[in-house]
Design a protein around this motif. Structure first.
Motif, mmCIF file in Angstrom:
data_model
loop_
_atom_site.group_PDB
_atom_site.id
_atom_site.type_symbol
_atom_site.label_atom_id
_atom_site.label_comp_id
_atom_site.label_asym_id
_atom_site.label_seq_id
_atom_site.Cartn_x
_atom_site.Cartn_y
_atom_site.Cartn_z
ATOM 1 N N SER A 130 64.016 -30.128 -53.284
ATOM 2 C CA SER A 130 64.331 -28.993 -52.423
ATOM 3 C C SER A 130 64.256 -27.699 -53.216
ATOM 4 O O SER A 130 64.133 -27.700 -54.438
ATOM 5 N N ARG A 131 64.339 -26.580 -52.530
ATOM 6 C CA ARG A 131 64.245 -25.272 -53.175
ATOM 7 C C ARG A 131 65.628 -24.626 -53.237
ATOM 8 O O ARG A 131 66.335 -24.567 -52.238
ATOM 9 N N VAL A 132 65.999 -24.161 -54.423
ATOM 10 C CA VAL A 132 67.285 -23.480 -54.607
ATOM 11 C C VAL A 132 67.027 -22.149 -55.294
ATOM 12 O O VAL A 132 66.020 -21.965 -55.984
ATOM 13 N N GLY A 133 67.953 -21.212 -55.102
ATOM 14 C CA GLY A 133 67.798 -19.874 -55.651
ATOM 15 C C GLY A 133 68.715 -19.610 -56.824
ATOM 16 O O GLY A 133 69.661 -20.373 -57.099
ATOM 17 N N PHE A 134 68.475 -18.513 -57.494
ATOM 18 C CA PHE A 134 69.245 -18.096 -58.661
ATOM 19 C C PHE A 134 70.739 -18.042 -58.354
ATOM 20 O O PHE A 134 71.563 -18.527 -59.121
ATOM 21 N N ALA A 135 71.108 -17.445 -57.217
ATOM 22 C CA ALA A 135 72.515 -17.216 -56.896
ATOM 23 C C ALA A 135 73.130 -18.324 -56.053
ATOM 24 O O ALA A 135 74.319 -18.266 -55.734
ATOM 25 N N ASP A 136 72.362 -19.330 -55.676
ATOM 26 C CA ASP A 136 72.910 -20.436 -54.898
ATOM 27 C C ASP A 136 73.882 -21.231 -55.762
ATOM 28 O O ASP A 136 73.624 -21.467 -56.946
ATOM 29 N N GLY A 137 74.996 -21.658 -55.175
ATOM 30 C CA GLY A 137 75.943 -22.435 -55.947
ATOM 31 C C GLY A 137 77.190 -22.762 -55.167
ATOM 32 O O GLY A 137 77.230 -22.639 -53.934
#
Length: 490
Positions: A124-131
């Motif tokens: 899947s795709r996750v972003g820098f600020a995802d958490g």
């Protein structure tokens, strides 16, 4: 972020219920798939399994209980210390936050630690600020403690672990009373504007599975100093040398492979996280060097790399994290990879001491009790795109130094039992290799191959036996027909 804003935000209750039902269906479906797969693994040639090998999903604890979080503290489900739980959290939408509540009913004596591991789907795709952010709150919404984790520059869909605790020390009197507390789990996603500013696509709008682990450390029988030891940083000793002995890492905390002092060899696939555990007693310190072997292969463009001096590389390709026995994050490091062998050495931990918990620095405060310390090693999926998709050789040089010291005398029993200490059984497991956490009596789980066989027999029962008999029957029938054919030809 205000408490009122968080209470008014969140997802609709019905959506959460649907998410919980979907998680339950996935558990049931996964069990069925495992049953069929177990039968196939028994009869399939070993080469066939390796030919289609893919990084396995996260391994939840066998005894994990499924529980649904609620968007409000009202009606939240109770978590019991000493227990592992499985849950799920929905995607919050760009720039939003999803909040889930779980309840704790605590006495006035024990220190309780809540660890949450969030699990994006591999690929899947996750972003820098995802958490995620995890907090333990009292009945008035006061944060007793909070911790967070995000993907950062790696942007690799790996397991993320954050933790929070409720302690009864002198500085935490507001959270020392017996009563109702809440574990609050928040999932955040970057806004479209902030993602665009970093030239990244929005994260995949899917829910994440969660593993929640709650431990309880009893109060000490006699008062101890509340001043942390003087900082005991020391030069990291040279890592152990010699040939590596093979040890296969686990796919989660519950299946982490036991390692002792020495040099250990494994393989890690792009997108995979390997888990290991090391027994570290009071007064001892852990050191670890992780080496990634060379992997020259046909590559392609990746999403988290670049080019330096005409050579392709992947930033934050190898991420190594350390967690204490309550799964509190201690420290982590990452390193870039250009297809040639790389080595990363974690700074030596301070010696394990009860008084470390009073230190203002997390990397000291988290080394607060003896027991299993975990190493999680993740290889970025872009390594496969750039340097070949096969597994890469992994070497772990593990050191445990320092003289053992007497630990505190506890006034009660930890939950789970023997969670905070090292016994001869743990030392034996580290020498011989054993996957999984200790059982209720402190006995280490069987080794990986033995454990897998036991699970097949226990979980499959008559159903798998019937399936195997059917397969063997088909083989017998085919063999008889071939033999008959040979006789006719003769």
């Amino acid at each position: 972020m205000t408490r009122a804003g968080r209470a008014g935000r969140g997802t609709a209750a019905e959506a959460v219920r649907r998410g919980g039902r979907r998680a339950g269906r996935r558990v049931a479906a996964g069990a069925g798939a495992a049953l069929v797969g177990a039968a196939w693994c028994v009869v399939a040639p070993a080469g066939a399994a390796r030919a289609t090998e893919t990084p396995p999903p996260y391994a939840f604890a066998d005894d994990a209980r499924t529980v649904a979080g609620t968007p409000s503290s009202t009606g939240s489900r109770t978590l019991t210390p000493g227990t592992t739980y499985r849950s799920a959290i929905a995607h919050p939408g760009a720039g939003g936050t999803t909040t889930l509540y779980y309840r704790l009913e605590l006495g006035a004596e024990d220190n309780v630690h809540a660890s949450v591991t969030a699990l994006p789907t591999p690929g899947s795709r996750v972003g820098f600020a995802d958490g995620i952010r995890v907090a333990v709150e009292d009945a008035n919404g006061f944060d007793c403690d909070a911790g967070s984790a995000r993907f950062g520059a790696a942007r690799s869909p790996r397991p993320l672990t954050a933790s929070a605790l409720r302690t009864v020390g002198t500085d935490d009197s507001r959270c020392a009373a017996a009563g109702t507390y809440y574990v609050v789990v928040e999932r955040t996603a970057a806004s479209g504007a902030s993602a665009a500013a970093r030239s990244e696509k929005p994260s995949t709008p899917e829910e994440w599975d969660l593993e929640l682990y709650v431990t309880s450390e009893p109060a000490v029988a006699e008062r101890r100093a509340t001043t942390p030891p003087a900082e005991q940083d020391a030069p990291t000793p040279a890592p152990p040398a010699g040939p590596a002995r093979p040890r296969e890492g686990g796919s989660g905390f519950s299946t982490a492979e036991a390692l002792g002092r020495g040099v250990w060899g494994d393989r890690v696939a792009p997108g995979q996280t390997r888990y290991y555990r090391v027994p570290v007693d009071w007064g001892q310190r852990l050191t670890a060097t992780v080496e990634l072997g060379g992997a020259r292969g046909a590559g392609g463009p990746g999403g988290a790399g670049g080019r330096a001096g005409g050579r392709e590389y992947v930033t934050s390709a190898l991420v190594v994290s350390v967690f204490n026995p309550a799964r509190m994050p201690v420290q982590d490091m990452d390193t870039a990879y250009d297809g040639s062998q790389k080595s990363t050495t974690l700074p030596s931990l301070v010696p394990v001491a009860y008084e470390n918990r009073y230190a203002p620095i997390d990397r000291i405060a988290t080394v607060r009790f003896a027991g299993w310390y975990y190493l999680a090693v993740t290889l970025h999926p872009d390594v496969g795109a750039r340097f070949g998709r096969g597994p890469v050789g992994l070497t772990l040089r593990v050191g445990v130094t320092g003289e053992r010291r007497a630990g505190p005398k506890y006034a009660g029993t930890a939950r789970p039992a023997d969670a905070f200490g090292v016994t001869g059984r743990e030392e034996s497991a580290a020498r011989d290799g054993a996957a999984g956490t200790p059982g209720p009596t402190g006995v280490a789980a069987p080794g990986r191959s033995e454990s897998a066989a036991m699970k097949v027999l226990a979980a499959a029962g008559i159903g798998t036996g019937t399936a195997l008999l059917a397969v063997l029957g088909v083989w017998t029938l085919v063999g008889r027909r071939r033999a008959a054919g040979r006789r006719v030809s003769a």
